[in-house]
Design a protein around this motif. Structure first.
Motif, PDB file in Angstrom:
ATOM      1  N   PRO A   1       0.848  -1.178   0.015  1.00 54.77           N
ATOM      2  CA  PRO A   1      -0.013   0.080  -0.017  1.00 54.77           C
ATOM      3  C   PRO A   1       0.749   1.220  -0.044  1.00 54.77           C
ATOM      4  CG  PRO A   1       0.233  -1.042   2.029  1.00 54.77           C
ATOM      5  CD  PRO A   1       0.888  -1.941   1.431  1.00 54.77           C
ATOM      6  N   TRP A   2       0.115   2.415  -0.573  1.00 54.44           N
ATOM      7  CA  TRP A   2       0.957   3.639  -0.526  1.00 54.44           C
ATOM      8  C   TRP A   2       1.783   4.237   0.672  1.00 54.44           C
ATOM      9  CZ3 TRP A   2       0.039   7.842   2.112  1.00 54.44           C
ATOM     10  CH2 TRP A   2      -1.043   7.970   2.853  1.00 54.44           C
ATOM     11  N   TRP A   3       0.922   3.907   1.877  1.00 53.90           N
ATOM     12  CA  TRP A   3       1.543   4.605   3.136  1.00 53.90           C
ATOM     13  C   TRP A   3       2.687   3.847   3.565  1.00 53.90           C
ATOM     14  CZ3 TRP A   3       1.507   1.324   7.303  1.00 53.90           C
ATOM     15  CH2 TRP A   3       0.852   0.185   7.245  1.00 53.90           C
ATOM     16  N   LEU A   4       2.751   2.469   3.513  1.00 50.35           N
ATOM     17  CA  LEU A   4       3.764   1.552   3.979  1.00 50.35           C
ATOM     18  C   LEU A   4       4.941   1.915   2.963  1.00 50.35           C
ATOM     19  CD1 LEU A   4       4.877  -0.358   5.859  1.00 50.35           C
ATOM     20  CD2 LEU A   4       3.697  -2.223   4.389  1.00 50.35           C
ATOM     21  N   ILE A   5       5.055   1.875   1.861  1.00 50.48           N
ATOM     22  CA  ILE A   5       6.130   2.093   0.833  1.00 50.48           C
ATOM     23  C   ILE A   5       6.519   3.578   0.935  1.00 50.48           C
ATOM     24  CG2 ILE A   5       5.939   0.190  -0.619  1.00 50.48           C
ATOM     25  CD1 ILE A   5       4.573   1.595  -2.654  1.00 50.48           C
ATOM     26  N   GLY A   6       5.613   4.529   1.273  1.00 49.77           N
ATOM     27  CA  GLY A   6       6.082   5.789   1.377  1.00 49.77           C
ATOM     28  C   GLY A   6       6.767   6.077   2.586  1.00 49.77           C
TER      29      GLY A   6
ATOM     30  N   ARG B   1      -2.305   4.324  -8.411  1.00 49.54           N
ATOM     31  CA  ARG B   1      -2.551   5.365  -7.556  1.00 49.54           C
ATOM     32  C   ARG B   1      -1.662   5.288  -6.318  1.00 49.54           C
ATOM     33  NH1 ARG B   1      -7.555   8.005  -7.146  1.00 49.54           N
ATOM     34  NH2 ARG B   1      -8.270   6.965  -8.938  1.00 49.54           N
ATOM     35  N   HIS B   2      -1.479   3.963  -5.877  1.00 47.07           N
ATOM     36  CA  HIS B   2      -0.388   3.615  -4.678  1.00 47.07           C
ATOM     37  C   HIS B   2       0.999   4.094  -4.952  1.00 47.07           C
ATOM     38  CE1 HIS B   2      -3.312   1.560  -1.699  1.00 47.07           C
ATOM     39  NE2 HIS B   2      -3.984   1.362  -2.882  1.00 47.07           N
ATOM     40  N   ALA B   3       1.173   4.171  -6.274  1.00 49.40           N
ATOM     41  CA  ALA B   3       2.476   4.351  -6.560  1.00 49.40           C
ATOM     42  C   ALA B   3       2.771   5.958  -6.498  1.00 49.40           C
ATOM     43  CB  ALA B   3       2.897   3.874  -7.816  1.00 49.40           C
ATOM     44  N   MET B   4       1.880   6.557  -6.911  1.00 48.71           N
ATOM     45  CA  MET B   4       1.910   7.885  -6.952  1.00 48.71           C
ATOM     46  C   MET B   4       1.812   8.418  -5.410  1.00 48.71           C
ATOM     47  SD  MET B   4      -0.277   9.034 -10.274  1.00 48.71           S
ATOM     48  CE  MET B   4      -0.443  10.653 -10.195  1.00 48.71           C
TER      49      MET B   4
END
Length: 600
Positions: free
Chosen positions: A44-49, A276-279
């Motif tokens: 998910p986006w938050w974890l890889i962010g 979307r998650h990548a961005m």
């Protein structure tokens, strides 16, 4: 200094938790190469962010920021703040293109985009180049900072730092793969931010300082507070402000801020659930990296100017540290020696976290290059998934050993930073244009990398030995950029283009759009082949990039002005940042409307 029992308990608990996370991730990580290197493309986006932010929160980063502040003031940080422009372009233009590619590594891009033996050579060459030149220098810089910090804080010898810190990192990286790295990053970032804020609070309350007001009013500190260089100092203005903002962000390849995205940023994007998650992950990274983290480091650096006004004062305080390693970047760990028991353990654990999070990412990524882009591609194409994972784990250990040896020969974080910047100078424009201009070929990239490396080596090791006048670092970089750009443009125009079939395959897979691909689309349609028709949203992406920069820079300088007590400026900048953030939210849907199925 000696740590209290509570400090050792905190450090031991931190190391144990880090190992536990890696072990918990090991079962899934060992399934196949996709799980080991990309977490099954399910993040998910938050974890890889958070993982991206943790990776750039390294032991060498506060040392480097301290070096900038002590040499050039707070404004010296424009040498890396300028790369926000690169990062925001990655968010709004390149993140979705990378995710559409469905690659295992950014190096595999070469055989998706180019054709024939040149593409194969470039992929193999770049894999070795990234793992055994860039990767080892990066890892060595991180390890050098850890050696300095823990040598001062707890008197550890260099081999002890490498054996304990590097050993624990290698174990959970080898066992847990990227999934273990990402989850450990999340935990380690929380510890690292807490530690850096605590260090700033203690530094401000040092007996020689007493309060934030005293710090800002001190005669040694006042000349360093400006966030913009003195326009009367032309050399400083050009070197740390004009050149980074005007040239470096698009012309220089630097890990974490690559023009067009790449390295661990691309790896995290490729591991995301979808576009979307990548961005979203990449946008969160830019905000946290540039706006959230710098000020605790800057405050400690400013405090160090009072407590340790020069290098000689640090040499007297720490006679057991080798003289060639006592540089301005040592001032950050020097300030940490004043922490009380308990807090010392927390901050030491936070610095271990910073070291391990960066090193683990680099080890996993560099081993990914050696396995997927060299070993499997050229040595054993039929390797089983189990063998790929095994080789990846072995390469993790090999790369750690090599980078540790290099770390012992470095003197300062700034030297490593300058060397990495200079080696990548001039290649950035190729990495941008290859997505949007069909004429860029494998020869273009080979020429650019070769010219950049040779020119950088000339300035680093040959120029002054010939008795020629010395140049400022920005002048050397400008010369390297000019030479490299001329070389790759000439080579591009004189060598054969990529095959038509490969160009069409790339366009169908990634759908970059734009006038630079018009010729390819027209030829395909003339032959009766349908090509994807889509609205080219790069102009909108560039608009969002500018608004995003306004939001992050606004937040960065608003925080600074709140700290400085400039209330009016702080309020105005806060409103600008909030307005820009609202603009991004308004435009976000127009950039992420395309729904893609998850690519396995």
């Amino acid at each position: 200094m000696r740590l209290a029992l509570i400090d050792w308990i905190i450090i031991a608990a931190f190391l144990l938790l880090s190992l536990c996370i890696g072990v918990l991730a090991s079962r899934r990580a060992g399934k196949n190469a996709s799980e080991f290197f990309l977490s099954g493309r399910s993040m998910p986006w938050w974890l890889i962010g958070f993982s991206m932010v943790a990776t750039t929160f390294s032991t060498d980063t506060p040392n480097l920021v301290t070096n900038f502040v002590r040499n050039d003031g707070v404004a010296g940080n424009w040498q890396w703040w300028a790369f926000l422009l690169t990062g925001m372009m990655t968010v709004f233009v390149f993140a979705k293109l990378w995710r559409r590619s469905g690659l295992m590594t950014d190096v595999a891009f070469y055989e998706l985009r180019y054709s024939g033996k040149p593409a194969a050579f470039l992929r193999g060459f770049r894999a070795v180049y990234m793992a055994f030149i860039f990767g080892i220098i990066q890892q060595a810089a991180v390890t050098l900072a850890a050696i300095k910090i823990f040598g001062i804080l707890i008197g550890m010898k260099p081999w002890q730092v490498i054996l304990i810190g590097g050993g624990v990192t290698a174990v959970y990286s080898m066992v847990g793969g990227l999934r273990g790295v990402v989850w450990t990053d999340f935990f380690q970032f929380s510890v690292a931010m807490t530690g850096s804020i605590a260090a700033a609070v203690v530094a401000v309350n040092h007996p020689q300082i007493g309060s934030l007001g005293n710090l800002l009013a001190h005669e040694n500190v006042r000349p360093l507070l400006s966030m913009v260089p003195d326009f009367a100092d032309t050399n400083l203005l050009v070197g740390v402000f004009v050149m980074p903002l005007a040239v470096y962000w698009w012309a220089v390849w630097y890990p974490g801020s690559e023009p067009g995205g790449g390295a661990y940023v691309a790896q995290r994007i490729l591991s995301a659930k979808n576009e979307r998650h990548a961005m979203g992950a990449t946008l969160f990274f830019q905000f946290a990296h540039y706006a959230l983290r710098p000020w605790p480091w800057i405050i400690v650096a400013l405090c160090s100017v009072i407590v340790f006004p020069d290098i000689a004062s640090m040499q007297r305080q720490f006679p057991h540290i080798a003289a060639d390693r006592v540089q301005n970047d040592l001032a950050y760990p020097a300030m940490l020696t004043f922490l009380p028991a308990g807090l010392m353990g927390l901050v030491t654990a936070s610095l271990i976290a910073a070291y391990m999070s960066t090193l683990s990412t680099q080890l996993n990524l560099m081993s990914s290059y050696t396995v997927n882009d060299f070993y499997v591609r050229f040595v054993d194409p039929g390797a089983s998934e189990r063998r790929k994972v095994l080789v990846g784990r072995l390469m993790t250990l090999v790369l750690l050993c090599l980078s540790s040896l290099v770390a012992l020969s470095l003197e300062s974080a700034e030297r490593a930073f300058t060397l990495i910047i200079s080696i990548g100078a001039g290649t950035g424009l190729v990495f941008l244009l290859r997505w949007f201009w069909w004429r860029i070929s494998a020869y273009s990239e080979i020429a650019g990398m070769s010219a950049s490396l040779l020119t950088a080596m000339y300035f680093q090791f040959v120029h002054e030995r010939l008795g020629l006048p010395s140049l400022q670092s920005w002048q050397q970089l400008l010369c390297t950029i000019a030479v490299t750009t001329i070389v790759w443009v000439v080579v591009t125009l004189l060598t054969p283009p990529t095959s038509e079939e490969r160009l069409r395959q790339f366009y169908r897979a990634v759908r970059p759009g734009g006038p630079g691909w018009r010729r390819v689309r027209q030829r395909a349609q003339a032959e009766g082949e349908q090509m994807p028709s889509l609205h080219w949203d790069v102009p909108l992406g560039i608009l969002c990039m500018l608004i995003g920069c306004m939001a992050v820079y606004g937040a960065l300088f608003a925080i600074g002005n709140w700290i400085y007590g400039n209330t009016l400026h702080a309020v105005v900048l806060t409103l600008i940042a909030l307005a820009a953030a609202a603009g991004i939210l308004f435009l976000w849907g127009r950039l992420t409307t395309e729904k893609l199925e998850h690519r396995a």
